[in-house]
Enzyme design. Sequence first.
Site, PDB file in Angstrom:
ATOM      1  CG  ASP A 330      -1.859  -0.963   1.393  1.00 57.70           C
ATOM      2  OD1 ASP A 330      -2.222  -1.487   0.351  1.00 57.70           O
ATOM      3  OD2 ASP A 330      -2.328  -1.227   2.525  1.00 57.70           O
ATOM      4  CG  ASP A 612      -5.179  -0.615   5.637  1.00 59.82           C
ATOM      5  OD1 ASP A 612      -5.940  -1.017   4.740  1.00 59.82           O
ATOM      6  OD2 ASP A 612      -4.621   0.501   5.613  1.00 59.82           O
TER       7      ASP A 612
HETATM    8  P1  ATP Z   1      -3.414   3.092  -0.125  1.00 64.19           P
HETATM    9  O1  ATP Z   1      -3.556   3.105   1.342  1.00 64.19           O
HETATM   10  O2  ATP Z   1      -3.563   1.762  -0.731  1.00 64.19           O
HETATM   11  O3  ATP Z   1      -2.227   3.786  -0.600  1.00 64.19           O
HETATM   12  P2  ATP Z   1      -5.690   4.769  -0.292  1.00 64.19           P
HETATM   13  O4  ATP Z   1      -5.743   4.866   1.157  1.00 64.19           O
HETATM   14  O5  ATP Z   1      -5.582   6.031  -1.067  1.00 64.19           O
HETATM   15  O6  ATP Z   1      -4.569   3.866  -0.818  1.00 64.19           O
HETATM   16  P3  ATP Z   1      -8.408   3.951  -0.379  1.00 64.19           P
HETATM   17  O7  ATP Z   1      -8.522   4.037   1.071  1.00 64.19           O
HETATM   18  O8  ATP Z   1      -9.045   2.829  -1.113  1.00 64.19           O
HETATM   19  O9  ATP Z   1      -6.909   3.924  -0.804  1.00 64.19           O
HETATM   20  O10 ATP Z   1      -8.904   5.327  -0.993  1.00 64.19           O
HETATM   21  C1  ATP Z   1      -9.089   5.493  -2.358  1.00 64.19           C
HETATM   22  C2  ATP Z   1      -9.460   6.933  -2.617  1.00 64.19           C
HETATM   23  O11 ATP Z   1     -10.710   7.228  -1.996  1.00 64.19           O
HETATM   24  C3  ATP Z   1      -8.495   7.956  -2.067  1.00 64.19           C
HETATM   25  O12 ATP Z   1      -7.455   8.249  -2.953  1.00 64.19           O
HETATM   26  C4  ATP Z   1      -9.381   9.168  -1.857  1.00 64.19           C
HETATM   27  O13 ATP Z   1      -9.532   9.882  -3.068  1.00 64.19           O
HETATM   28  C5  ATP Z   1     -10.706   8.538  -1.490  1.00 64.19           C
HETATM   29  N1  ATP Z   1     -10.870   8.479  -0.043  1.00 64.19           N
HETATM   30  C6  ATP Z   1     -10.125   7.800   0.823  1.00 64.19           C
HETATM   31  N2  ATP Z   1     -10.571   7.946   2.067  1.00 64.19           N
HETATM   32  C7  ATP Z   1     -11.635   8.750   1.999  1.00 64.19           C
HETATM   33  C8  ATP Z   1     -12.548   9.279   2.952  1.00 64.19           C
HETATM   34  N3  ATP Z   1     -12.448   9.000   4.230  1.00 64.19           N
HETATM   35  N4  ATP Z   1     -13.517  10.080   2.513  1.00 64.19           N
HETATM   36  C9  ATP Z   1     -13.638  10.351   1.209  1.00 64.19           C
HETATM   37  N5  ATP Z   1     -12.825   9.883   0.279  1.00 64.19           N
HETATM   38  C10 ATP Z   1     -11.835   9.103   0.630  1.00 64.19           C
END
Ligand code: ATP
Length: 886
Positions: A330, A612
């Site tokens: 990640d 996670d």
């Molecule tokens: P990684 O941890 O794998 O690097 P990530 O945390 O960005 O990736 P996700 O948690 O799947 O992966 O989130 C994907 C996308 O969703 C993010 O890039 C963001 O644009 C959006 N996002 C993440 N968390 C939130 C949230 N709490 N509220 C709104 N949008 C969110």
Amino acid sequence: MFIANLSVAEALESLRTTEEGLSNDEAQRRLKEFGYNKLEEIKRQSILLLFLREFTHFFAIILWVAAGLAFFAEVNAPGEGMLALGIAILGVILINGIFSFWQEYRAERAIAALTKLLPQQALVYRDGKMQTVSAEILVPGDCLVLEEGDNVPADCRVIYASGVRVNTATITGESLPKARIADAVTDNSVLNAKNLLLAGTSIMSGQCRAIIFATGLHTEFGQIAHLTQTEKSSVSHLQQEIARLSKLVAAFAAFLGLVFFVVGTVIGLPFWTSLMFAIGIIVANVPEGLLPTVTLSLAMATQRMAKRNALVRHLPAVETLGSTTVICSDKTGTLTQNKMTAAQIYIHEQLVSVADHAQYENEIRLIQNAQYCHNLKKSFQKKHYVLLGDPMEIALAEFGRKSHDFGDIPVLSEIAFDSERKRMSVVIEHDGVRWLYCKGAPEMVLPLCSHIDSRNVISPADQAVQQQIIAAQNRMAKDGLRVLAFAYCRLEAEQTPQEENLIFSALIGLQDPPRPEVKEAIERCHSAGIKVIMVTGDHPQTAVAIARQIGLIKSDNPLVLQGEALRKMTAAHLHLALESPEIIFARVTAEQKMHVVKALKRKKEIVAVTGDGVNDAPALKIADIGIAMGISGTDVAKEAADIILLDDNFASIVNAIEEGRTVFENIRKFMTYILTSNIPEILPYIAFVIFRIPLPLTIIQILAVDLGTDMLPALALGAEPSDKKLMQQPPRPPKERLLSWGVVIRAYLWLGMLEAAASLFVFFFVLRQSGWEYGSMLGNTDPLYLQATTACLASIVMAQVINLFVCRHPRASAFPMKLSHNPMLWLGIAVEVVLILLVVYTPWGNELFGTHPLELAVWGLMIVLALGLGVLEEGRKLVARRFFSK
Ligand code: ATP
């Protein structure tokens, strides 16, 4: 009165509690009354049973039979030395049993200690404030706050639920998640009631509050816990291989024993003498201590890994780690610090710095959106409220609060975030008006917008406005910022909240710097032949920018595959894409991540994957090594993983891989060491039979080496620290045998032969010095014979002292290696030398082992020859390094 049939108010009343939980004092009182919320310690096998097991396994039985035969022989032909042999074998069984037991016990303790490093926590209301406490001190009446990914720590009655689905597989065996609600039900079964949550189950989605009604042994899980106690610990491939190997060597030893017996009888040795030789050969060669030593080495490695923040849940993971070829990691939190701060804002068609307050201080909708659209919890710590949850949301809430704090406005409803939708929304009421606030990935939010800043109307024709926003997003992403879009709408009185016809207000770019140690860790992976693939839910440009900062990609055009494209790819496409040297997966969902893992596994890679969330659990299970985050990871992910990273840090994975590689090398080192001394133990017998010379080494003397002097040094080799060069070599092929031809040839045909030559040389030197002529036989108690065998024995031990140094590495010279890196070596050598001196110079040592004190000159010769072995081996290593690259 069944709690599921009561209304929320009645349920609270029946447990003498409130929606705000118990007071701290009351909780303390109840803890005394109801006891800790834990199941009885898993009943471990009694120590006595474990101890006895060491005397009844396969090898022990061979030894018992050998001892029995010796005693039987003594009765039939007294005075042939069989009694002493029988007693010696009993001694072997005893020493071995105790030693093995000690190792197994230590290994078990080491593993048990690891589980204590990660106590289960629970979020609970006490004194009206939310607090994180150890799950052990929960009591009936406590009000729990649970959300997606949490394990349920006690049996409880739901009093508020939003979109809760629970996995009850551990209790009912049913794996489909089931909905849970707060209303009273008419159901009479604890297992099926839709408003109950049972300990041992886990929340797959949604959030809820629930009141505990049973803890510890009184929970449903407590009642069936005995089922889980019988769970077998998994046996590693390495342990299986050692077990197989040990049996093979034991069979070989038995065969050799038989051959000696037959040859001895054929050449006319008395029957009992031949039998004694046969037994001796078997006893000397049975590798009794190997398996427990390997298990202990693995267990010690788990402890070293825990010190370096990688908690191993299953022993086999240690060795699989060592052969890892690909890590899918990640981005957020693992490669980056997960310390977010809002850095830039795109608002009113301008990209401005967050420091430029004037640009946005009147944007009430944006500020409220940042402040309330989240999934954070307020917790009371050290007299202050702190926000708990996703650092990105905390950063946004802080940003909102600093701009204009609107105080405590309750969230009326929420449309939850998930990695498919990549957005979330909440509804709040402010000044009598209801607002829906939405935030998320720009490509998921923009299509829902019909207006910009409540001025421009976005129509499908109005591409230019959208293009501007996308261009701003790209600019921020190129700087490595994570970009979120913010939008909102006003809801009419009875309108159900829906994410449509939204008004776009801004983009916010958040900074999340890479972890400083990651760059070096990635470099180490590269030189260790391990491919690192970033698999992130974030925007491709952000992913590329971060990947560049940490040295993950260096070329101008790495392959960046997005979730959408991945969906359309055939297996062959993906297979080929994975060959590209620099590849990043962006905007992928947990399910797509699993596809990537599967594809890598089809390519026969050994894949380590980080994760996670609840959705990551399948990928973690499928991977060769599932790695869950200790800090940000959900309970569900942790349970699916083989390894838990206590600090969520990518660098810790690389350290753990290094330890995994080290264990394998160390086991090879001590095997080489142990096997070497087998040759000078067997050759004297062959020489005795073929050349009719006095027997240079007696059986009891062999046992003194195998079970006395060799034991501790071998263990010391198992504790060797990591060799820096190990991470400059490609991963070990998973099928590579522990006992490779290289190891066998080096131990048996080189080091073993040298040792045999040295010891036989000393044997004949002592004999010749006193005028012995070839062909004349000596009596068993002749002082000259005793001296000569003693010299043979002592020179094997001296050679083993030097061998210990050269076995520290198969190729590198022993000279630059510091002894202080492994204090166990000193101990090993000290014990080895003291033991041999006791055997040679004490009357009982002489009595027991048939030895005689030696002159100083003989020691001098032995030491010179042992050093000669060292010099020759150093020479071999030099040649190997010069002319044979690995
Ligand atoms: P990684 O941890 O794998 O690097 P990530 O945390 O960005 O990736 P996700 O948690 O799947 O992966 O989130 C994907 C996308 O969703 C993010 O890039 C963001 O644009 C959006 N996002 C993440 N968390 C939130 C949230 N709490 N509220 C709104 N949008 C969110």
